[in-house]
Motif scaffolding. Structure first.
Motif, short mmCIF file in Angstrom:
data_model
loop_
_atom_site.label_atom_id
_atom_site.label_comp_id
_atom_site.label_asym_id
_atom_site.label_seq_id
_atom_site.Cartn_x
_atom_site.Cartn_y
_atom_site.Cartn_z
N VAL A 33 0.72 -1.29 -0.01
CA VAL A 33 -0.04 -0.04 -0.09
C VAL A 33 0.83 1.02 0.06
CG1 VAL A 33 -1.63 1.50 1.26
CG2 VAL A 33 -2.02 -1.07 1.12
N ILE A 34 1.93 1.32 0.79
CA ILE A 34 2.89 2.41 0.79
C ILE A 34 3.52 2.68 -0.54
CG2 ILE A 34 5.03 3.36 1.82
CD1 ILE A 34 3.97 1.82 4.36
N THR A 35 4.25 1.68 -1.04
CA THR A 35 4.99 1.68 -2.18
C THR A 35 3.99 2.13 -3.57
OG1 THR A 35 4.94 -0.77 -2.24
CG2 THR A 35 6.96 0.32 -1.38
N LYS A 36 2.97 1.34 -3.61
CA LYS A 36 1.96 1.49 -4.64
C LYS A 36 1.55 3.10 -4.83
CE LYS A 36 0.57 -3.00 -5.89
NZ LYS A 36 -0.54 -4.17 -5.87
N ASN A 37 1.41 3.64 -3.66
CA ASN A 37 0.93 4.96 -3.50
C ASN A 37 2.07 6.00 -3.22
OD1 ASN A 37 -2.24 4.70 -3.52
ND2 ASN A 37 -1.56 3.15 -1.70
N GLY A 38 3.22 5.85 -4.00
CA GLY A 38 4.35 6.83 -4.05
C GLY A 38 5.14 6.74 -2.83
N GLY A 39 5.09 5.85 -1.71
CA GLY A 39 5.89 5.97 -0.76
C GLY A 39 7.00 5.14 -0.70
N THR A 70 8.58 7.41 3.82
CA THR A 70 8.36 8.73 3.23
C THR A 70 7.24 8.57 2.12
OG1 THR A 70 9.93 8.32 1.34
CG2 THR A 70 10.85 9.35 3.24
N GLY A 71 6.71 9.65 1.89
CA GLY A 71 5.45 9.71 0.92
C GLY A 71 4.68 11.03 0.88
N PRO A 72 3.76 10.99 0.04
CA PRO A 72 2.90 12.21 -0.36
C PRO A 72 1.99 12.07 0.87
CG PRO A 72 2.52 10.88 -2.32
CD PRO A 72 3.84 10.16 -1.29
N GLY A 73 1.18 13.06 1.20
CA GLY A 73 0.11 13.11 2.22
C GLY A 73 -1.04 11.94 2.02
N ASP A 74 -1.47 11.75 0.80
CA ASP A 74 -2.47 10.86 0.85
C ASP A 74 -2.19 9.30 0.95
OD1 ASP A 74 -1.06 10.74 -1.63
OD2 ASP A 74 -2.84 10.29 -2.97
N THR A 75 -0.76 9.13 1.15
CA THR A 75 -0.26 7.58 1.51
C THR A 75 -0.97 7.36 2.70
OG1 THR A 75 1.52 8.04 -0.10
CG2 THR A 75 1.55 6.33 1.28
N VAL A 76 -0.93 8.12 3.57
CA VAL A 76 -1.35 7.90 5.03
C VAL A 76 -2.70 7.56 5.00
CG1 VAL A 76 -1.58 8.81 7.37
CG2 VAL A 76 0.64 9.25 6.07
N ALA A 77 -3.75 8.30 4.23
CA ALA A 77 -5.04 8.08 4.24
C ALA A 77 -5.26 6.67 3.71
CB ALA A 77 -5.87 8.99 3.68
#
Length: 124
Positions: A33-39, A70-77
């Protein structure tokens, strides 16, 4: 303009009644989930099985896992949505690490090593 990636730490508790391959599967899904969303995972540690002070979802033990990423803010959501949908994740907490916190902190993998060294018999 590309969004600046921030540094986060997420700790989650997996149902300890699962066997090792199942726990690893839950961990891998969270990583995906983290890596697929730019993290990008910076550090990660399995703290292992710990006894709860009080039952969580009628369970007395959990398997603790910590990621620093690390990642953009929407990664957390998206990650927290994944946690909510995964019935094997009992609890989770994700925090943004600011410069002061980064300077003062110990990496999750180092903390796990220290904990194992301090615990009699190496049991964690």
């Amino acid at each position: 303009m590309e969004e600046k990636k921030k540094i986060y730490e997420t700790t989650f508790i997996v149902n300890a009644t699962l066997d090792e391959p199942q726990i690893d599967g839950v961990i891998e899904k969270a990583k995906e989930v983290i890596t697929k969303n730019g993290g990008e995972i910076r550090d990660f540690a399995k703290w292992g099985r710990k006894r709860f002070t009080f039952p969580i979802r009628k369970k007395n033990n959990g398997f603790y896992v910590v990621f620093e990423f690390t990642g953009p803010g929407d990664t957390v959501a998206k990650l927290e949505r994944h946690y909510q949908l995964d019935e094997n994740v009992l609890r989770y907490l994700t925090v943004l690490l600011d410069k002061k916190a980064l300077k003062a902190r110990v990496a999750p993998s180092e903390l796990a090593k220290q904990s194992a060294a301090e615990t009699p018999g190496g049991y964690t």
